[in-house]
Enzyme design. Structure first.
Site, mmCIF file in Angstrom:
data_model
loop_
_atom_site.group_PDB
_atom_site.id
_atom_site.type_symbol
_atom_site.label_atom_id
_atom_site.label_comp_id
_atom_site.label_asym_id
_atom_site.label_seq_id
_atom_site.Cartn_x
_atom_site.Cartn_y
_atom_site.Cartn_z
ATOM 1 N N SER A 151 0.903 -1.232 0.010
ATOM 2 C CA SER A 151 -0.040 0.214 0.082
ATOM 3 C C SER A 151 0.818 1.227 -0.079
ATOM 4 C CB SER A 151 -0.905 -0.028 1.170
ATOM 5 O OG SER A 151 -0.327 -0.003 2.420
ATOM 6 N N LYS A 213 0.343 4.549 6.901
ATOM 7 C CA LYS A 213 -0.257 5.172 5.794
ATOM 8 C C LYS A 213 0.363 6.534 5.992
ATOM 9 C CE LYS A 213 -3.066 1.960 4.780
ATOM 10 N NZ LYS A 213 -3.035 0.944 3.516
#
Length: 333
Positions: A151, A213
């Protein structure tokens, strides 16, 4: 008469404690003790050791008692006085006394124990203290994390294990997160953050534990993704130089969508927008779930780099003789 005199003189000589133990008048307590036990071991093997052992015991008691020894050594009938005997403190006794008066509580607690026990306790306390320090650092200061998914590619690599996993490296990046920084300041936009997975993310992404993230939306922001997958914050386009054009082109599921970030919460996205399960799918993250800012990659060696502007960080890298590759950062906040 001559024979009786000679017998009396021999008896006096035999009862001289120095002669009985075979030591000189200047012998120390340690030498007297050693001579006593040597004589005891030797004479204990005889058929009738009782008399001799009693004589040895009396001599030992006289010479180990400072007052009795001084009385024996005092001049008699004008004889010259023996040199004064200075009490000798054995090394073991000196060490015990030093530990009893030490400022170190551990020394005071173990002062009366045998040396092997003291050494063992010192090692146990040292190892336990080192473990406690490491655990405290991991819990409140800095903690390492491994990147498990694609990701955040290509900013943070994961280990390539299958043809379609999206990972670009043989080994996963391992990063360091600053666990205390958010106790002193608020999170900043575009920081890479480690946070505990919200329940909605666990249900949507099928993953739990911690996520890594990039922080995109701050509390109160309105986040919009246009028809070309560019991100707009409160009507202003966000400059994201860390997003590769080909990866932006793959992000087609969330185009022309808008999200509002509630107060006290934060909006996160992965740099690999087309493969990231992030806030666009499961919502924003409460402040209490944020762990810390990722400020460095420390493994593998060819990936060592800093992701945050840390004062003195290049000099810190030089101290460890490690190559430093500063990540490019844009001026948009």
């Amino acid at each position: 008469m001559a024979e009786g005199t000679e017998s009396s003189e021999n008896t006096a000589v035999a009862r001289d404690p120095y002669s009985v133990l075979g030591v000189s008048r200047s012998a120390s307590l340690a030498e007297i003790r050693e001579a006593y036990w040597r004589q005891v071991r030797f004479h204990s093997m005889g058929t009738e050791p009782g008399v001799r052992l009693q004589e040895l015991r009396e001599a030992y008691e006289i010479l180990t008692d400072p007052s009795r020894r001084a009385a024996f050594d005092s001049p008699v009938d004008g004889a010259p006085a023996a040199p004064p005997i200075t009490p000798v403190v054995e090394p073991a006794q000196a060490e015990t006394e030093r530990r009893r008066h030490s400022r170190n509580p551990l020394d005071r607690m173990t002062a009366g124990l045998p040396r092997p026990w003291r050494i063992a306790i010192d090692w146990i306390v040292t190892i336990a203290g080192a473990i406690a320090i490491v655990l405290a650092i991991k819990a409140w200061v800095v903690n390492p994390y491994r990147i498990p998914s694609s990701s955040m590619e290509p900013t943070l690599h994961c280990a390539h294990s299958s043809p379609n996993d999206g990972c670009e490296a043989r080994f996963s990046d391992r990063v360091l997160a600053n666990r205390f920084i958010y106790h002193f300041r608020d999170p900043k936009r575009k920081e890479i953050v480690v946070f505990n997975t919200p329940h909605a993310a666990e249900a949507t992404c099928g993953a739990s534990g911690t996520f890594v993230k990039r922080l995109i939306g701050l509390p109160g922001d309105t986040v919009h993704e246009d028809d070309q997958s560019f991100i707009w914050i409160n009507g202003k386009k966000l400059n994201e130089s860390y997003i590769k054009p080909e990866r932006r082109a793959q992000d087609t599921q969330n185009r022309n969508q808008t999200w509002h970030v509630p107060k006290g919460e934060y909006f996160f996205m992965g740099d690999n927008r087309g493969e990231s399960c992030d806030s666009r799918r499961w919502g924003s993250v409460p402040r209490r779930k944020l762990i810390g800012d990722v400020f460095a990659t420390y493994w593998p060696p060819n990936r060592i780099s800093f992701h945050a502007i840390v004062p003195g960080s290049p000099w810190l890298a030089l101290l460890f003789l490690l190559p430093v590759r500063r990540r490019r950062r844009s001026g948009v906040r």
